[in-house]
Design a protein around this motif. Structure first.
Motif, PDB file in Angstrom:
ATOM      1  N   ILE A 100       0.815  -1.219   0.000  1.00  0.00           N
ATOM      2  CA  ILE A 100       0.000   0.000   0.000  1.00  0.00           C
ATOM      3  C   ILE A 100       0.845   1.265   0.000  1.00  0.00           C
ATOM      4  CG2 ILE A 100      -1.820  -1.213   1.255  1.00  0.00           C
ATOM      5  CD1 ILE A 100      -1.087   0.660   3.650  1.00  0.00           C
ATOM      6  N   THR A 101       2.165   1.127  -0.088  1.00  0.00           N
ATOM      7  CA  THR A 101       2.997   2.339  -0.124  1.00  0.00           C
ATOM      8  C   THR A 101       2.660   3.248  -1.304  1.00  0.00           C
ATOM      9  OG1 THR A 101       4.751   0.988  -1.141  1.00  0.00           O
ATOM     10  CG2 THR A 101       4.920   1.424   1.213  1.00  0.00           C
ATOM     11  N   PRO A 102       2.299   2.714  -2.484  1.00  0.00           N
ATOM     12  CA  PRO A 102       1.892   3.636  -3.562  1.00  0.00           C
ATOM     13  C   PRO A 102       0.681   4.479  -3.184  1.00  0.00           C
ATOM     14  CG  PRO A 102       2.379   1.461  -4.454  1.00  0.00           C
ATOM     15  CD  PRO A 102       2.355   1.316  -2.966  1.00  0.00           C
ATOM     16  N   ILE A 103      -0.235   3.908  -2.378  1.00  0.00           N
ATOM     17  CA  ILE A 103      -1.412   4.656  -1.945  1.00  0.00           C
ATOM     18  C   ILE A 103      -1.001   5.814  -1.040  1.00  0.00           C
ATOM     19  CG2 ILE A 103      -3.556   4.525  -0.617  1.00  0.00           C
ATOM     20  CD1 ILE A 103      -3.850   1.647  -1.474  1.00  0.00           C
ATOM     21  N   LEU A 104      -0.038   5.548  -0.143  1.00  0.00           N
ATOM     22  CA  LEU A 104       0.415   6.592   0.771  1.00  0.00           C
ATOM     23  C   LEU A 104       1.092   7.734   0.013  1.00  0.00           C
ATOM     24  CD1 LEU A 104       1.875   4.453   3.708  1.00  0.00           C
ATOM     25  CD2 LEU A 104      -0.412   5.425   3.463  1.00  0.00           C
ATOM     26  N   VAL A 105       1.875   7.379  -0.995  1.00  0.00           N
ATOM     27  CA  VAL A 105       2.540   8.399  -1.803  1.00  0.00           C
ATOM     28  C   VAL A 105       1.497   9.266  -2.516  1.00  0.00           C
ATOM     29  CG1 VAL A 105       4.042   8.791  -3.792  1.00  0.00           C
ATOM     30  CG2 VAL A 105       4.640   7.045  -2.104  1.00  0.00           C
ATOM     31  N   LEU A 106       0.465   8.625  -3.074  1.00  0.00           N
ATOM     32  CA  LEU A 106      -0.607   9.362  -3.746  1.00  0.00           C
ATOM     33  C   LEU A 106      -1.369  10.231  -2.754  1.00  0.00           C
ATOM     34  CD1 LEU A 106      -2.391   9.956  -6.214  1.00  0.00           C
ATOM     35  CD2 LEU A 106      -3.731   7.916  -5.629  1.00  0.00           C
ATOM     36  N   PHE A 107      -1.651   9.671  -1.571  1.00  0.00           N
ATOM     37  CA  PHE A 107      -2.388  10.418  -0.555  1.00  0.00           C
ATOM     38  C   PHE A 107      -1.669  11.711  -0.169  1.00  0.00           C
ATOM     39  CE2 PHE A 107      -5.228   6.985   1.616  1.00  0.00           C
ATOM     40  CZ  PHE A 107      -5.971   6.915   0.453  1.00  0.00           C
ATOM     41  N   PHE A 108      -0.337  11.692  -0.143  1.00  0.00           N
ATOM     42  CA  PHE A 108       0.389  12.907   0.230  1.00  0.00           C
ATOM     43  C   PHE A 108       0.113  14.017  -0.782  1.00  0.00           C
ATOM     44  CE2 PHE A 108       4.074  15.757   0.124  1.00  0.00           C
ATOM     45  CZ  PHE A 108       4.094  16.164   1.456  1.00  0.00           C
ATOM     46  N   ALA A 109       0.204  13.688  -2.074  1.00  0.00           N
ATOM     47  CA  ALA A 109      -0.046  14.695  -3.110  1.00  0.00           C
ATOM     48  C   ALA A 109      -1.495  15.163  -3.073  1.00  0.00           C
ATOM     49  CB  ALA A 109       0.295  14.131  -4.482  1.00  0.00           C
ATOM     50  N   VAL A 110      -2.431  14.225  -2.917  1.00  0.00           N
ATOM     51  CA  VAL A 110      -3.856  14.574  -2.893  1.00  0.00           C
ATOM     52  C   VAL A 110      -4.165  15.473  -1.703  1.00  0.00           C
ATOM     53  CG1 VAL A 110      -6.182  13.651  -2.581  1.00  0.00           C
ATOM     54  CG2 VAL A 110      -4.601  12.509  -4.134  1.00  0.00           C
ATOM     55  N   SER A 111      -3.615  15.137  -0.527  1.00  0.00           N
ATOM     56  CA  SER A 111      -3.913  15.906   0.682  1.00  0.00           C
ATOM     57  C   SER A 111      -3.415  17.345   0.565  1.00  0.00           C
ATOM     58  CB  SER A 111      -3.294  15.236   1.911  1.00  0.00           C
ATOM     59  OG  SER A 111      -1.879  15.220   1.835  1.00  0.00           O
ATOM     60  N   GLN A 112      -2.274  17.540  -0.084  1.00  0.00           N
ATOM     61  CA  GLN A 112      -1.761  18.910  -0.259  1.00  0.00           C
ATOM     62  C   GLN A 112      -2.652  19.698  -1.209  1.00  0.00           C
ATOM     63  OE1 GLN A 112       0.674  19.647   1.916  1.00  0.00           O
ATOM     64  NE2 GLN A 112       0.436  17.475   2.404  1.00  0.00           N
ATOM     65  N   PHE A 113      -3.043  19.069  -2.321  1.00  0.00           N
ATOM     66  CA  PHE A 113      -3.908  19.743  -3.283  1.00  0.00           C
ATOM     67  C   PHE A 113      -5.235  20.149  -2.636  1.00  0.00           C
ATOM     68  CE2 PHE A 113      -7.481  19.318  -6.267  1.00  0.00           C
ATOM     69  CZ  PHE A 113      -7.194  20.365  -7.127  1.00  0.00           C
ATOM     70  N   LEU A 114      -5.842  19.221  -1.874  1.00  0.00           N
ATOM     71  CA  LEU A 114      -7.120  19.530  -1.234  1.00  0.00           C
ATOM     72  C   LEU A 114      -6.956  20.612  -0.166  1.00  0.00           C
ATOM     73  CD1 LEU A 114      -8.766  15.999  -0.898  1.00  0.00           C
ATOM     74  CD2 LEU A 114      -9.161  17.753  -2.632  1.00  0.00           C
ATOM     75  N   GLY A 115      -5.810  20.602   0.521  1.00  0.00           N
ATOM     76  CA  GLY A 115      -5.544  21.659   1.490  1.00  0.00           C
ATOM     77  C   GLY A 115      -5.482  23.018   0.825  1.00  0.00           C
ATOM     78  N   TYR A 116      -4.755  23.103  -0.301  1.00  0.00           N
ATOM     79  CA  TYR A 116      -4.665  24.369  -1.050  1.00  0.00           C
ATOM     80  C   TYR A 116      -6.040  24.787  -1.571  1.00  0.00           C
ATOM     81  CZ  TYR A 116       0.238  22.790  -1.344  1.00  0.00           C
ATOM     82  OH  TYR A 116       1.490  22.330  -1.054  1.00  0.00           O
ATOM     83  N   PHE A 117      -6.798  23.814  -2.050  1.00  0.00           N
ATOM     84  CA  PHE A 117      -8.123  24.062  -2.612  1.00  0.00           C
ATOM     85  C   PHE A 117      -9.026  24.709  -1.568  1.00  0.00           C
ATOM     86  CE2 PHE A 117     -12.167  22.491  -4.608  1.00  0.00           C
ATOM     87  CZ  PHE A 117     -11.959  23.029  -5.862  1.00  0.00           C
ATOM     88  N   SER A 118      -8.937  24.216  -0.340  1.00  0.00           N
ATOM     89  CA  SER A 118      -9.755  24.757   0.749  1.00  0.00           C
ATOM     90  C   SER A 118      -9.233  26.110   1.215  1.00  0.00           C
ATOM     91  CB  SER A 118      -9.777  23.761   1.916  1.00  0.00           C
ATOM     92  OG  SER A 118     -10.491  24.281   3.017  1.00  0.00           O
ATOM     93  N   TRP A 119      -7.912  26.243   1.377  1.00  0.00           N
ATOM     94  CA  TRP A 119      -7.328  27.476   1.912  1.00  0.00           C
ATOM     95  C   TRP A 119      -7.574  28.671   0.998  1.00  0.00           C
ATOM     96  CZ3 TRP A 119      -3.437  30.904   0.382  1.00  0.00           C
ATOM     97  CH2 TRP A 119      -2.977  31.777   1.371  1.00  0.00           C
ATOM     98  N   THR A 120      -7.500  28.476  -0.302  1.00  0.00           N
ATOM     99  CA  THR A 120      -7.687  29.575  -1.248  1.00  0.00           C
ATOM    100  C   THR A 120      -9.138  30.035  -1.355  1.00  0.00           C
ATOM    101  OG1 THR A 120      -7.959  28.020  -3.090  1.00  0.00           O
ATOM    102  CG2 THR A 120      -5.718  28.857  -2.664  1.00  0.00           C
ATOM    103  N   ASN A 121     -10.077  29.201  -0.842  1.00  0.00           N
ATOM    104  CA  ASN A 121     -11.523  29.456  -0.946  1.00  0.00           C
ATOM    105  C   ASN A 121     -12.057  29.258  -2.362  1.00  0.00           C
ATOM    106  OD1 ASN A 121     -12.018  30.146   1.802  1.00  0.00           O
ATOM    107  ND2 ASN A 121     -11.162  32.184   1.436  1.00  0.00           N
ATOM    108  N   ILE A 122     -11.229  28.716  -3.245  1.00  0.00           N
ATOM    109  CA  ILE A 122     -11.694  28.450  -4.610  1.00  0.00           C
ATOM    110  C   ILE A 122     -12.731  27.326  -4.606  1.00  0.00           C
ATOM    111  CG2 ILE A 122     -10.956  27.503  -6.845  1.00  0.00           C
ATOM    112  CD1 ILE A 122      -8.441  29.168  -6.641  1.00  0.00           C
TER     113      ILE A 122
END
Length: 511
Positions: free
Chosen positions: A348-370
């Protein structure tokens, strides 16, 4: 034009269509890089909207500006909150806990043996529904289910005197086309519900979707899809495929893969007894209203069982996997258990690697209010159209189904579109569990039509063993009618569910 010429033209057109899909899919970067590219695009868009002075009114009435991710404040957020974004990503903890138990059961050999055991001594008339339903349960094994069941499907069909090509197709379609429908809770439920929860926080920070939010719907869906696959295969597909050159004597290796040894039988028996005891204890713990397993005022929806379902799922696999492993001597001492878990988690390490990128994108998406901007404007536009809710649902199904032809990772695709569709439909008073159920349908059926999927390619290689001339077009021509039939039946089931106002899961209204 002769029948042969017409068939050749149709095949040629179908092949060109498949080639275009494959080229489009191959042009896309790995999902890890896709989300970083999208983060870069988001940063540029946030800069432009901030400079333009764009503001957005949140559902609570507060008006806020679009925040610039390229500003010093945005830079500080991206750096200082990166760890929190990752650690607070809802699917991360729950998926890890559930997969730890699953890893033990897998490495102990329980999952493989259980699948093989379920398909032994099946009559020719029942082999299609049994294989299809077993595949819906095998979703719990994740990728291992595909690797085990697709080649085994062909062997099982050969063993009962039916075409191994048909068996391979049944296994592929039931696994891939019905990937989001299972009669039991699977790791995918944990991941999807976590992403939905994160997306819903754009509108309602207190919203939570549990992993069993769609469980009623997925149980019935697995039965309906099993019936559809059986009907199409046994009444049409199996008659269309030539059987003369497909059926050969099983090799010794293939026979061995179908036969359980006495110790494996004992292992399954002990695992079954353990599962029964575990479930009885779990049921007994919920029997009295004041049990700590219950929720406030003795409730079930807010109970410890529901909120901690990932933990109980992990314990289930730990208990049954240990019982099996001890019986077959795979677990010889206490150190064997953490060793097997650690070995299984490598997958499941590939899932964890993907989750890191996804979590950052979603964080930015929320912070910008877009995210709020897209959700509110999208909801207003849909209201202005005065389109019925079912028409909106149909549009979402079409968009996601088309995207699924080139983005085959279910979690990656939901991470991409969930933050748009979930809050948008929430503002139209559609519960996120309903949006997630729609996504399950759209994300599943077209899986069996795209050569971008590694399991589609794997199935082509397997059927080529039985028919040398088989290729991508051969498999596509077999899976297309099944995909269409499954999509129609699944959408019809959802429509009936919606019209009746039935709950999709515990405490999860469809409206």
């Amino acid at each position: 034009m002769s029948v042969h010429e017409a068939t050749s033209v149709t095949t040629s057109r179908g092949q060109r269509f498949l080639d275009k899909i494959e080229r489009a899919g191959n042009m896309l970067p790995h999902p890890f890089w896709l989300f970083w590219i999208l983060a870069g695009v988001l940063a540029v868009v946030s800069f432009a909207l901030h400079v333009a002075g764009v503001t957005v009114t949140k559902p609570d009435g507060d008006t806020v500006p679009i925040q610039n991710l390229l500003s010093p404040e945005g830079f500080r957020y991206a750096i200082t909150e990166s760890i929190d974004n990752f650690m607070s990503f809802p699917p991360l903890g729950t998926a890890l806990v559930a997969l730890m138990g699953l890893a033990l059961a897998d490495r102990a050999g329980l999952l493989t043996t259980a699948v093989r055991g379920a398909l032994t001594r099946v009559s020719p008339k029942m082999v299609t529904p049994v294989l299809a339903f077993t595949a819906s349960v095998a979703h719990v094994a994740g990728d291992a289910g595909y690797i085990i069941l697709i080649p085994l499907g062909g062997i099982i069909f050969r063993a009962v005197g039916r075409s191994p090509i048909v068996g391979t197709v049944v296994a592929l379609v039931a696994l891939s086309g019905g990937s989001a429908a299972s009669p039991i809770m699977i790791p995918n439920d944990v991941i999807l519900s976590g992403i939905t929860t994160k997306a819903a926080h754009i509108v309602d920070p207190g919203y939570t979707m549990t992993p069993v939010g769609n469980i009623y719907f997925t149980i019935v869906s697995s039965l309906v899809l099993t019936a559809v696959i059986t009907l199409v295969v046994d009444k049409w597909l199996s008659k269309r495929i030539e059987r003369i050159e497909d059926i050969h004597e099983l090799t010794d290796e293939e026979r061995a893969s179908m036969t359980l040894s006495p110790i494996e039988h004992r292992g399954l028996r002990n695992a079954g007894i353990t599962a029964l005891v575990y479930l009885l204890l779990l049921g007994a713990s919920m029997a009295w209203p004041t049990s700590p397993m219950r929720g406030e005022h003795g409730g079930f929806v807010d109970s410890t069982l529901i909120s901690g379902i990932a933990v109980f799922l992990a314990l289930f696999f730990v208990a049954t996997g240990t019982a099996y492993g001890v019986t077959v001597n795979k677990i010889t001492n206490s150190a064997s258990i953490p060793d097997l878990i650690a070995d299984g988690l490598k997958d499941i390490t590939p899932i964890l690697v993907l989750f890191f990128a996804v979590s950052q994108f979603l964080g930015y998406f929320s912070w910008t209010n877009i995210g709020v901007l897209i959700a509110t404007n999208g909801a207003e536009n849909l209201r202005d159209l005065n389109a019925p809710t079912v028409v909106i649902f149909g549009g979402i199904l079409i968009v996601i189904s088309a995207m699924n032809l080139v983005i085959t990772s279910g979690s990656a695709q939901w991470s991409l579109v969930g933050p748009i569709f979930v809050p948008m439909l929430m503002l139209l008073h559609v519960d996120p569990v309903t949006t997630t159920a729609l996504y399950r349908i759209a994300d599943s059926c077209t899986n069996v039509l795209t050569p971008v999927s590694p399991y589609f390619a794997m199935s082509v290689a397997i059927i080529a063993r039985y028919r040398k001339s088989a290729g991508i077009g051969t498999l596509f021509s077999m899976t297309l009618p099944l995909a269409v039939a499954m999509f129609i039946a699944w959408v019809a089931l959802f429509a009936l569910w919606y019209l009746l106002g039935l709950p999709l899961g515990p405490g999860a209204p469809i409206r």
